[in-house]
Write a protein that holds these residues in place. Sequence first.
Motif, short mmCIF file in Angstrom:
data_model
loop_
_atom_site.label_atom_id
_atom_site.label_comp_id
_atom_site.label_asym_id
_atom_site.label_seq_id
_atom_site.Cartn_x
_atom_site.Cartn_y
_atom_site.Cartn_z
N MET A 172 0.85 -1.19 0.00
CA MET A 172 0.00 0.00 0.00
C MET A 172 0.88 1.24 0.00
O MET A 172 1.85 1.33 0.77
N ASP A 173 0.58 2.23 -0.87
CA ASP A 173 1.36 3.46 -0.86
C ASP A 173 0.83 4.40 0.21
O ASP A 173 -0.11 4.07 0.95
N ASN A 174 1.42 5.58 0.30
CA ASN A 174 1.06 6.48 1.41
C ASN A 174 -0.32 7.13 1.24
O ASN A 174 -0.79 7.83 2.12
N LYS A 175 -0.97 6.88 0.10
CA LYS A 175 -2.34 7.36 -0.10
C LYS A 175 -3.37 6.24 -0.02
O LYS A 175 -4.55 6.44 -0.30
N GLY A 176 -2.91 5.05 0.36
CA GLY A 176 -3.83 3.93 0.55
C GLY A 176 -4.15 3.16 -0.71
O GLY A 176 -5.14 2.43 -0.74
N PHE A 177 -3.31 3.27 -1.75
CA PHE A 177 -3.56 2.57 -3.01
C PHE A 177 -2.71 1.31 -3.12
O PHE A 177 -1.56 1.26 -2.69
N PHE A 178 -3.31 0.31 -3.73
CA PHE A 178 -2.63 -0.92 -4.13
C PHE A 178 -2.64 -0.92 -5.65
O PHE A 178 -3.65 -1.27 -6.27
N GLY A 179 -1.54 -0.47 -6.25
CA GLY A 179 -1.57 -0.23 -7.69
C GLY A 179 -2.56 0.89 -7.98
O GLY A 179 -2.48 1.99 -7.42
N ASP A 180 -3.53 0.61 -8.84
CA ASP A 180 -4.55 1.61 -9.19
C ASP A 180 -5.77 1.57 -8.30
O ASP A 180 -6.72 2.34 -8.51
N TRP A 181 -5.78 0.69 -7.30
CA TRP A 181 -7.00 0.42 -6.55
C TRP A 181 -6.88 0.83 -5.09
O TRP A 181 -5.83 0.71 -4.49
N GLY A 182 -7.98 1.28 -4.52
CA GLY A 182 -8.00 1.61 -3.09
C GLY A 182 -8.23 3.08 -2.85
O GLY A 182 -9.16 3.69 -3.37
N GLY A 183 -7.36 3.67 -2.02
CA GLY A 183 -7.51 5.08 -1.68
C GLY A 183 -8.46 5.31 -0.52
O GLY A 183 -8.95 4.36 0.12
N ALA A 184 -8.72 6.58 -0.25
CA ALA A 184 -9.64 6.96 0.83
C ALA A 184 -10.47 8.15 0.36
O ALA A 184 -10.07 9.31 0.53
N TYR A 185 -11.59 7.85 -0.25
CA TYR A 185 -12.51 8.88 -0.75
C TYR A 185 -13.57 9.11 0.32
O TYR A 185 -14.62 8.46 0.32
N ILE A 186 -13.28 10.01 1.23
CA ILE A 186 -14.13 10.18 2.42
C ILE A 186 -14.54 11.64 2.57
O ILE A 186 -13.83 12.55 2.13
N PRO A 187 -15.68 11.89 3.22
CA PRO A 187 -16.11 13.27 3.46
C PRO A 187 -15.18 13.97 4.45
O PRO A 187 -14.53 13.32 5.29
N GLU A 188 -15.12 15.28 4.35
CA GLU A 188 -14.22 16.07 5.19
C GLU A 188 -14.45 15.79 6.68
O GLU A 188 -13.49 15.75 7.47
N VAL A 189 -15.70 15.56 7.06
CA VAL A 189 -16.02 15.37 8.47
C VAL A 189 -15.34 14.14 9.06
O VAL A 189 -15.12 14.05 10.26
N LEU A 190 -14.95 13.18 8.20
CA LEU A 190 -14.31 11.97 8.70
C LEU A 190 -12.79 12.00 8.64
O LEU A 190 -12.13 11.05 9.10
N HIS A 191 -12.20 13.05 8.10
CA HIS A 191 -10.75 13.08 7.92
C HIS A 191 -10.00 12.94 9.25
O HIS A 191 -9.04 12.17 9.36
N GLN A 192 -10.41 13.68 10.26
CA GLN A 192 -9.72 13.61 11.54
C GLN A 192 -9.84 12.22 12.16
O GLN A 192 -8.88 11.69 12.72
N THR A 193 -11.04 11.62 12.03
CA THR A 193 -11.25 10.28 12.57
C THR A 193 -10.35 9.27 11.86
O THR A 193 -9.75 8.39 12.52
N PHE A 194 -10.23 9.39 10.55
CA PHE A 194 -9.37 8.47 9.81
C PHE A 194 -7.89 8.69 10.14
O PHE A 194 -7.11 7.74 10.19
#
Length: 410
Positions: free
Chosen positions: A1-23
Amino acid sequence: MDNKGFFGDWGGAYIPEVLHQTFEELKKEYAKARQDPSFWQEYLHIMRTYSCRPTPLTHAKNLSDHFGGAQIYIKREDLNHTGAHKANNVMGQGLLVQRMGKKRVIAETGAGQHGMATATMAAKFGFDCTIYMGEVDVMRQRPNVFWMEKMGATVVPVKDGSRTLKDAINEAFRDWVTNIDSTHYVFGTACGPAPFPEMVSWFQSIISQEAIEQIQEYHGKLPARIYACVGGGSNAMGAFTHFLDTDTELVGVEAGGHGIETGQHAARLCGKDATPGVAQGYKTMFLQDDDGQMLETHSVAAGLDYVGVSPILADLWEKKRVRFEAATDKEVMAALDLTMKKEGIIPALESSHAFVQAFKEAPTLSSDEAIIINMSGRGDKDIFTIAHAFDDPSWKEFIIARGKEYSSNS
């Protein structure tokens, strides 16, 4: 997993702003746990003393003789506490919740096994617990709902959309956004926004950590192939992780439903109906139309009818490290029937998908080779669905009699 949460082209963290601190908090605690050997030791201790690990690797001699090919071994996650692999993940996340100081957990569930495991963990650790479950799944997995509620969890039937797993996930996210300070979302499979795919896979890797040692002790060498059913992908990642750097072939088996050609299935990576998309916080292959609307899925197994798949598995599929196949409902019932009659073992309907493909391929291998089927759970939870599928007359009589009894007493 890279530092943005991707495995190759897949994954990531597409989340609303309100959840950023929680994540950010979750990622921080997860990273600290990964770097702290005492955390894994604490995790292993609770799994050994509370969840009955290590689970056995059973040589299915009768099935091996029946097919006349490879020696068939079954990794018995059905003997894990709560009857499935799901406890592996929730106990680990429960330890993280303790570290974060939160008092409430929520979860989604399809087959009910993750909900059951989460309710169990919440009772063990003293958390308040709410489980979101599609209304369709509440009906077909009623025994698990009963036990969740008896352990103190609140089970919320989700009546939106197809009323199955994807809708339960959506509702759980809505809850989390509203209660971020007090609540942790115990995501049940290796999907969703980072760090969930990697974190769930890490806890589930205890399966292959045990299996790689067990198969060499019992068989003398690594297996030719490992088979695991694939819904979201947690049990498959658990079974595959410690074999990724070996020559063992890894085979994921998706829900073929009534047949891929009918469109009534949940096959994402072995069919042609899935396309890349972003939903529920991550990018993967989804069963969706040209407008990005999620398609209806079908499987006899409630835990396999999810529209997406783990981004880690999507990456391994793209790299051709994992091969994907599909098993139809009809094939699943036949494999379940044969396993019960030959070995006295009752796989869950989800797990039975892996048995289907293993049975197809075992005869093509030699008797000095071994294969492992990851039996992700036991079939007790499926008794209503299985009895209906077998059209069992004595079961119908029992249900009718109990219905009359309840009616007369109401």
